[in-house]
Scaffold this active site. Structure first.
Site, PDB file in Angstrom:
ATOM      1  N   SER A 106       0.801  -1.203  -0.381  1.00  0.00           N
ATOM      2  CA  SER A 106      -0.137  -0.164  -0.065  1.00  0.00           C
ATOM      3  C   SER A 106       0.726   0.967   0.147  1.00  0.00           C
ATOM      4  O   SER A 106       0.152   2.574  -0.144  1.00  0.00           O
ATOM      5  CB  SER A 106      -0.924  -0.229   1.399  1.00  0.00           C
ATOM      6  OG  SER A 106      -2.569   0.195   1.193  1.00  0.00           O
ATOM      7  N   ASN A 201      -9.374  -0.807  -0.842  1.00  0.00           N
ATOM      8  CA  ASN A 201      -8.153  -0.420  -1.320  1.00  0.00           C
ATOM      9  C   ASN A 201      -9.177  -0.635  -2.577  1.00  0.00           C
ATOM     10  O   ASN A 201      -8.394  -0.007  -3.446  1.00  0.00           O
ATOM     11  CB  ASN A 201      -8.601  -2.191  -1.894  1.00  0.00           C
ATOM     12  CG  ASN A 201      -7.410  -2.711  -0.835  1.00  0.00           C
ATOM     13  OD1 ASN A 201      -6.099  -1.576  -0.350  1.00  0.00           O
ATOM     14  ND2 ASN A 201      -7.532  -3.561   0.305  1.00  0.00           N
ATOM     15  N   GLY A 344       3.001  -1.417   3.778  1.00  0.00           N
ATOM     16  CA  GLY A 344       2.023  -1.243   3.169  1.00  0.00           C
ATOM     17  C   GLY A 344       2.716  -3.358   3.463  1.00  0.00           C
ATOM     18  O   GLY A 344       3.467  -3.672   4.213  1.00  0.00           O
TER      19      GLY A 344
END
Length: 389
Positions: A106, A201, A344
């Site tokens: 991420s 997401n 992430g």
């Protein structure tokens, strides 16, 4: 996720979507005796003898069972030190490549947010324009209407859109962005736009689609042109469709299920299901360069950078006192001040980092997704150690 299951874009490591995935055919390997890596050579590293950062990495391998840990630390003057611990490949016992490439999950969202905000600065996107302005009629579902969701709400996770990665099946294959969006829209909204905050997401999936619609070019090309080439990120890229390997020297990434089962090598995997939410590959040093350049105003006009740093509470996902801006997370440091980053997680890899307004930066990667709170705390402690010493 606290639930120990097959996990995927579980970014940045707490209560986000679970991604159930079948594993590639790979031989299971158990963790053997792990040697602790040392500092990089004196030309780029600190003097001999483990310092606090090295000790933190050693502990991640020794106490938290990470196959490998690697870090890059940048001081106020831009000097960089690199660190490694553990093994780069459990099957061969090879060393961890210094500043090796990893899947950054991420952290990809921050790159996408920067491109969107650059387009805002150019007058091509409006932060408070609706999704339907750019993708008319595309976003409809139960409690979902693109006429009432703004670009800002996408970037700040206040849209209420369901998280597509909660609902993907077990097959490892190529997913197009529209495949992922169709999956999300089969499920109801979490809340009315702008009334709450929840990490999804799907927000960045739509942000990526808007970039493509406005520019007429693939998202990967825009990230490469507007960020990677602009600030000289030599080891960062957006994998091409069908690309399952990591291009440059890298530590292998591992996966374990059940909790007491053997580790399996999951380095080679189709990352397309992450797309704008988490598909990119980079190194710790490149991530430091990226976040430092961003905070220094080298990527965005002052007005757009100020918008990016305008935050809302995000403790449920990012921990105590954490706040989420537009693709950017702030976290208070124990020594005072704030660290800005994202973090992430992707099958086989977990990254955490922080950059400060005075030019300090660190990024740490481990080669297995973290599934317990203690491991996450220890990884974040390694970041704090470097920024507070």
């Amino acid at each position: 996720m606290r639930r120990h299951t097959r996990q995927g874009l579980r970014l940045p490591g707490r209560q986000q979507g679970t991604r159930r995935r079948a594993l590639p055919a790979a031989a299971a390997v158990a963790i053997g005796v792990m040697t602790l890596g040392g500092l990089a050579p004196p030309s780029v590293a600190a003097a001999a003898g483990p310092d606090a950062v090295q000790q933190s990495l050693n502990a991640l391998v020794r106490d938290d069972g990470m196959p490998a840990a690697l870090a890059s630390v940048q001081d106020r003057d831009g000097r960089t030190r690199t660190y490694t611990a553990g093994l780069g490949d459990l099957a061969t016992g090879s060393k961890v490549p210094r500043d090796g490439q990893v899947r950054i999950g991420s952290n990809t969202k921050t790159f996408v947010a920067v491109v969107v905000l650059q387009l805002v600065g150019e007058g091509k996107i409006g932060l408070d324009a609706t999704v339907d302005t750019y993708l008319p009629g595309l976003v409809r579902g139960e409690g979902i209407d693109g006429r009432h969701i703004t670009v800002r709400q996408l970037l700040q996770h206040t849209s209420g859109l369901p998280n597509y990665s909660n609902y993907l099946g077990d097959d490892v294959r190529y997913y197009s962005p529209r495949d992922l969006l169709d999956t999300a829209l089969q499920h109801p909204a979490e809340f009315a736009p702008g009334t709450s905050w929840k990490y999804s997401n799907t927000n960045y999936l739509l942000a990526g689609l808007i970039v493509q619609k406005v520019t007429g070019r693939p998202l990967a090309e825009e990230i490469d042109r507007r960020i990677i080439k602009r600030i000289g990120l030599r080891h960062t890229y957006f994998p091409a469709p069908g690309e399952t390997t990591i291009r440059e020297p890298h530590p292998h990434g591992y996966y374990r299920e059940p909790e007491d089962g053997p580790l399996r090598d999951i380095t080679e995997i189709d990352p397309s299901w992450g797309w704008a939410a988490g598909q990119m590959v980079s190194t710790n040093s490149d991530l430091n360069r990226f976040f430092s350049a961003l905070l220094a105003g080298r990527l965005l006009p002052a007005a757009q950078l100020a918008q990016m740093r305008s935050t809302v509470p995000a403790e449920a996902t990012f921990g105590p006192a954490a706040r989420y801006g537009l693709g950017l997370v702030s976290r208070p440091l124990p020594c005072g001040g704030l660290a800005w980053s994202h973090g992430g997680s992707f099958p086989g890899y977990e990254t955490r980092g922080g950059a400060t307004d005075d030019g300090r930066a660190i990024n740490v990667a481990v080669t297995m997704q973290l599934t317990d709170e203690a491991g996450r705390r220890n990884l974040e402690r390694a970041v704090d150690t470097a920024l507070c010493r």
